[in-house]
Design a protein around this motif. Structure first.
Motif, PDB file in Angstrom:
ATOM      1  N   GLU A 113       0.756  -1.235   0.128  1.00  0.00           N
ATOM      2  CA  GLU A 113       0.054   0.137  -0.119  1.00  0.00           C
ATOM      3  C   GLU A 113       0.813   1.266   0.142  1.00  0.00           C
ATOM      4  OE1 GLU A 113      -2.393  -0.141   3.365  1.00  0.00           O
ATOM      5  OE2 GLU A 113      -3.965  -1.823   2.306  1.00  0.00           O
ATOM      6  N   VAL A 114       0.478   2.101  -0.838  1.00  0.00           N
ATOM      7  CA  VAL A 114       1.437   3.302  -1.035  1.00  0.00           C
ATOM      8  C   VAL A 114       0.366   4.534  -0.899  1.00  0.00           C
ATOM      9  CG1 VAL A 114       3.368   2.340  -2.176  1.00  0.00           C
ATOM     10  CG2 VAL A 114       1.358   3.278  -3.568  1.00  0.00           C
ATOM     11  N   GLU A 115       0.951   5.707  -0.977  1.00  0.00           N
ATOM     12  CA  GLU A 115      -0.094   7.062  -0.950  1.00  0.00           C
ATOM     13  C   GLU A 115       0.480   7.461  -2.451  1.00  0.00           C
ATOM     14  OE1 GLU A 115      -1.765   8.502   1.242  1.00  0.00           O
ATOM     15  OE2 GLU A 115      -1.231   6.882   2.840  1.00  0.00           O
ATOM     16  N   ALA A 116      -0.721   8.025  -3.122  1.00  0.00           N
ATOM     17  CA  ALA A 116      -0.934   8.259  -4.368  1.00  0.00           C
ATOM     18  C   ALA A 116      -1.782   9.349  -4.504  1.00  0.00           C
ATOM     19  CB  ALA A 116      -1.074   7.077  -5.629  1.00  0.00           C
ATOM     20  N   SER A 117      -1.806  10.010  -5.843  1.00  0.00           N
ATOM     21  CA  SER A 117      -2.468  10.968  -6.251  1.00  0.00           C
ATOM     22  C   SER A 117      -3.292  10.627  -7.586  1.00  0.00           C
ATOM     23  CB  SER A 117      -1.889  12.430  -6.157  1.00  0.00           C
ATOM     24  OG  SER A 117      -1.142  12.606  -7.083  1.00  0.00           O
ATOM     25  N   TRP A 118      -4.353  11.194  -7.799  1.00  0.00           N
ATOM     26  CA  TRP A 118      -4.864  10.986  -9.085  1.00  0.00           C
ATOM     27  C   TRP A 118      -6.214  11.660  -9.428  1.00  0.00           C
ATOM     28  CZ3 TRP A 118      -5.834   8.064  -4.829  1.00  0.00           C
ATOM     29  CH2 TRP A 118      -7.052   8.006  -4.589  1.00  0.00           C
ATOM     30  N   SER A 119      -6.274  11.923 -10.572  1.00  0.00           N
ATOM     31  CA  SER A 119      -7.751  12.912 -10.640  1.00  0.00           C
ATOM     32  C   SER A 119      -8.519  11.900 -12.058  1.00  0.00           C
ATOM     33  CB  SER A 119      -7.096  13.984 -11.247  1.00  0.00           C
ATOM     34  OG  SER A 119      -6.432  13.973 -12.750  1.00  0.00           O
ATOM     35  N   TYR A 120      -9.712  12.187 -11.919  1.00  0.00           N
ATOM     36  CA  TYR A 120     -10.666  11.869 -12.716  1.00  0.00           C
ATOM     37  C   TYR A 120     -11.642  12.758 -13.369  1.00  0.00           C
ATOM     38  CZ  TYR A 120     -14.522   8.730 -14.523  1.00  0.00           C
ATOM     39  OH  TYR A 120     -15.597   8.109 -15.438  1.00  0.00           O
ATOM     40  N   PRO A 121     -11.666  12.771 -14.767  1.00  0.00           N
ATOM     41  CA  PRO A 121     -12.602  13.796 -15.540  1.00  0.00           C
ATOM     42  C   PRO A 121     -14.045  14.056 -14.576  1.00  0.00           C
ATOM     43  CG  PRO A 121     -11.410  12.366 -16.835  1.00  0.00           C
ATOM     44  CD  PRO A 121     -11.427  11.877 -15.814  1.00  0.00           C
ATOM     45  N   GLY A 122     -14.234  15.291 -14.351  1.00  0.00           N
ATOM     46  CA  GLY A 122     -15.561  15.420 -13.855  1.00  0.00           C
ATOM     47  C   GLY A 122     -15.620  15.354 -12.167  1.00  0.00           C
ATOM     48  N   SER A 123     -14.312  15.069 -11.613  1.00  0.00           N
ATOM     49  CA  SER A 123     -13.926  15.073  -9.943  1.00  0.00           C
ATOM     50  C   SER A 123     -13.009  15.867  -9.601  1.00  0.00           C
ATOM     51  CB  SER A 123     -14.172  13.797  -9.663  1.00  0.00           C
ATOM     52  OG  SER A 123     -13.020  12.921 -10.068  1.00  0.00           O
ATOM     53  N   THR A 124     -12.899  16.037  -8.497  1.00  0.00           N
ATOM     54  CA  THR A 124     -11.711  17.220  -7.834  1.00  0.00           C
ATOM     55  C   THR A 124     -10.391  15.954  -7.732  1.00  0.00           C
ATOM     56  OG1 THR A 124     -12.535  16.514  -5.489  1.00  0.00           O
ATOM     57  CG2 THR A 124     -13.166  18.560  -6.596  1.00  0.00           C
ATOM     58  N   PRO A 125      -9.362  16.450  -7.661  1.00  0.00           N
ATOM     59  CA  PRO A 125      -8.433  15.435  -7.505  1.00  0.00           C
ATOM     60  C   PRO A 125      -8.178  14.846  -6.170  1.00  0.00           C
ATOM     61  CG  PRO A 125      -7.511  17.764  -8.307  1.00  0.00           C
ATOM     62  CD  PRO A 125      -9.053  17.907  -8.121  1.00  0.00           C
ATOM     63  N   HIS A 126      -7.764  13.558  -6.264  1.00  0.00           N
ATOM     64  CA  HIS A 126      -8.023  12.762  -4.919  1.00  0.00           C
ATOM     65  C   HIS A 126      -6.464  12.169  -4.543  1.00  0.00           C
ATOM     66  CE1 HIS A 126     -11.808  12.404  -6.712  1.00  0.00           C
ATOM     67  NE2 HIS A 126     -12.406  12.175  -5.374  1.00  0.00           N
ATOM     68  N   THR A 127      -6.401  11.871  -3.321  1.00  0.00           N
ATOM     69  CA  THR A 127      -5.269  11.458  -2.989  1.00  0.00           C
ATOM     70  C   THR A 127      -5.573  10.500  -1.757  1.00  0.00           C
ATOM     71  OG1 THR A 127      -4.959  13.094  -1.049  1.00  0.00           O
ATOM     72  CG2 THR A 127      -3.537  13.482  -3.022  1.00  0.00           C
ATOM     73  N   GLY A 128      -4.752   9.304  -1.745  1.00  0.00           N
ATOM     74  CA  GLY A 128      -5.243   8.393  -0.400  1.00  0.00           C
ATOM     75  C   GLY A 128      -4.280   7.152  -0.971  1.00  0.00           C
ATOM     76  N   THR A 129      -4.600   6.164  -0.297  1.00  0.00           N
ATOM     77  CA  THR A 129      -3.696   5.022  -0.310  1.00  0.00           C
ATOM     78  C   THR A 129      -4.407   3.926  -1.234  1.00  0.00           C
ATOM     79  OG1 THR A 129      -3.283   5.089   2.106  1.00  0.00           O
ATOM     80  CG2 THR A 129      -2.837   2.926   1.114  1.00  0.00           C
ATOM     81  N   VAL A 130      -3.282   3.454  -2.081  1.00  0.00           N
ATOM     82  CA  VAL A 130      -3.904   2.201  -3.085  1.00  0.00           C
ATOM     83  C   VAL A 130      -2.792   1.278  -3.300  1.00  0.00           C
ATOM     84  CG1 VAL A 130      -4.609   4.084  -4.603  1.00  0.00           C
ATOM     85  CG2 VAL A 130      -2.329   3.781  -5.151  1.00  0.00           C
ATOM     86  N   GLU A 131      -3.009   0.236  -3.710  1.00  0.00           N
ATOM     87  CA  GLU A 131      -2.147  -0.846  -3.993  1.00  0.00           C
ATOM     88  C   GLU A 131      -1.166  -0.612  -5.173  1.00  0.00           C
ATOM     89  OE1 GLU A 131      -3.946  -4.540  -4.317  1.00  0.00           O
ATOM     90  OE2 GLU A 131      -5.332  -4.323  -2.662  1.00  0.00           O
ATOM     91  N   ALA A 132      -0.015  -1.092  -4.972  1.00  0.00           N
ATOM     92  CA  ALA A 132       1.086  -1.044  -6.107  1.00  0.00           C
ATOM     93  C   ALA A 132       1.921  -1.936  -5.793  1.00  0.00           C
ATOM     94  CB  ALA A 132       1.603   0.499  -5.926  1.00  0.00           C
ATOM     95  N   PRO A 133       2.797  -2.335  -7.068  1.00  0.00           N
ATOM     96  CA  PRO A 133       3.947  -3.499  -6.748  1.00  0.00           C
ATOM     97  C   PRO A 133       4.873  -3.005  -5.695  1.00  0.00           C
ATOM     98  CG  PRO A 133       3.517  -2.886  -9.127  1.00  0.00           C
ATOM     99  CD  PRO A 133       2.751  -1.929  -8.159  1.00  0.00           C
ATOM    100  N   GLY A 134       5.589  -3.830  -5.239  1.00  0.00           N
ATOM    101  CA  GLY A 134       6.486  -3.725  -4.033  1.00  0.00           C
ATOM    102  C   GLY A 134       7.552  -2.912  -4.592  1.00  0.00           C
ATOM    103  N   SER A 135       8.106  -3.034  -5.836  1.00  0.00           N
ATOM    104  CA  SER A 135       9.037  -1.938  -6.394  1.00  0.00           C
ATOM    105  C   SER A 135       8.746  -0.759  -6.744  1.00  0.00           C
ATOM    106  CB  SER A 135       9.622  -2.809  -7.680  1.00  0.00           C
ATOM    107  OG  SER A 135       8.594  -2.705  -8.703  1.00  0.00           O
ATOM    108  N   ALA A 136       7.357  -0.331  -6.396  1.00  0.00           N
ATOM    109  CA  ALA A 136       6.972   1.009  -6.807  1.00  0.00           C
ATOM    110  C   ALA A 136       7.657   2.142  -5.766  1.00  0.00           C
ATOM    111  CB  ALA A 136       5.504   1.297  -6.656  1.00  0.00           C
TER     112      ALA A 136
END
Length: 221
Positions: A113-136
């Motif tokens: 689990e890592v901290e990340a940010s993303w944005s989706y059209p029609g919504s405000t930017p988001h930040t939170g915890t997501v899953e990622a490979p161990g090498s991320a």
């Protein structure tokens, strides 16, 4: 010179099957056939019929399960969208939750689990915890699934996965029903064998004195 009679050919499998079926149904006249022979034939016939019904129920149940869950899966696929998230912080060291869900989101590999940010059209930017490979590392791009509001959601089920799940469920049901039918047949045949042995013992106790002559000696005494 008289010719040697040829031995009778064994009956073919279809003829033997038809003979067993007629015996089980009582339609075959066999003066030497015992009631136990007909009971054994009926036990086999009921097991075969039960196996066919079990196969039909298993296939029907699997199809019903697939067609029941497919609409919900279609709805989930229509609501979920795959986008890219940018890792802003490394692993938080929590891998337990990621490992439990990684089978649905990329396999059994090393997921963290890592901290990340993303944005989706029609919504405000988001930040939170997501899953990622161990090498991320910070700045890596990882794919995530979000709902129409841009919040992280579980990946939608794939139609192939639904089909495999329904098929496995049907196969499992068929195995259980087949095991129960086999167990019932074995118990029935063992009960018939015990009855046959008891009958043979009673007949032998009644006929053995006559056959050996001991009954005559008893009368003379």
């Amino acid at each position: 010179m008289p010719s040697t009679p040829r031995p009778a050919r064994p009956a073919s499998r279809p003829r033997r099957t038809g003979r067993q079926l007629r015996r089980a149904l009582g339609a075959r006249h066999e003066p030497l056939a015992r009631p136990l022979d007909r009971s054994r034939a009926r036990a086999w016939l009921l097991t075969v019929v039960g196996g066919l019904l079990a196969a039909a129920l298993s296939v029907g149940g699997a199809l019903l399960l697939f067609h029941t869950t497919a609409p919900q899966a279609d709805t989930d696929r229509a609501r979920a969208h795959r986008i890219d998230a940018v890792v802003t912080a490394g692993s938080s060291g929590n891998t337990r939750n990621a490992a439990s869900t990684s089978r649905f989101s990329g396999g059994y590999g090393d997921r963290v689990e890592v901290e990340a940010s993303w944005s989706y059209p029609g919504s405000t930017p988001h930040t939170g915890t997501v899953e990622a490979p161990g090498s991320a590392v910070s700045g890596s791009v990882v794919p995530i699934w979000v709902d129409p509001d841009g919040n992280v959601t579980t990946p939608p089920l794939d139609p192939a996965a639904l089909a495999v799940s329904a098929a496995c469920t049907g196969a499992g049901a068929l195995l259980v029903l087949s095991a129960l039918l086999t167990l019932g047949l074995r118990l029935r045949l063992k009960a018939l064998d015990r009855r046959a042995e008891a009958g043979w013992t009673a007949d032998w106790a009644r006929l053995e004195p006559l056959w050996s002559g001991r009954a005559g000696h008893r009368r003379e005494d």
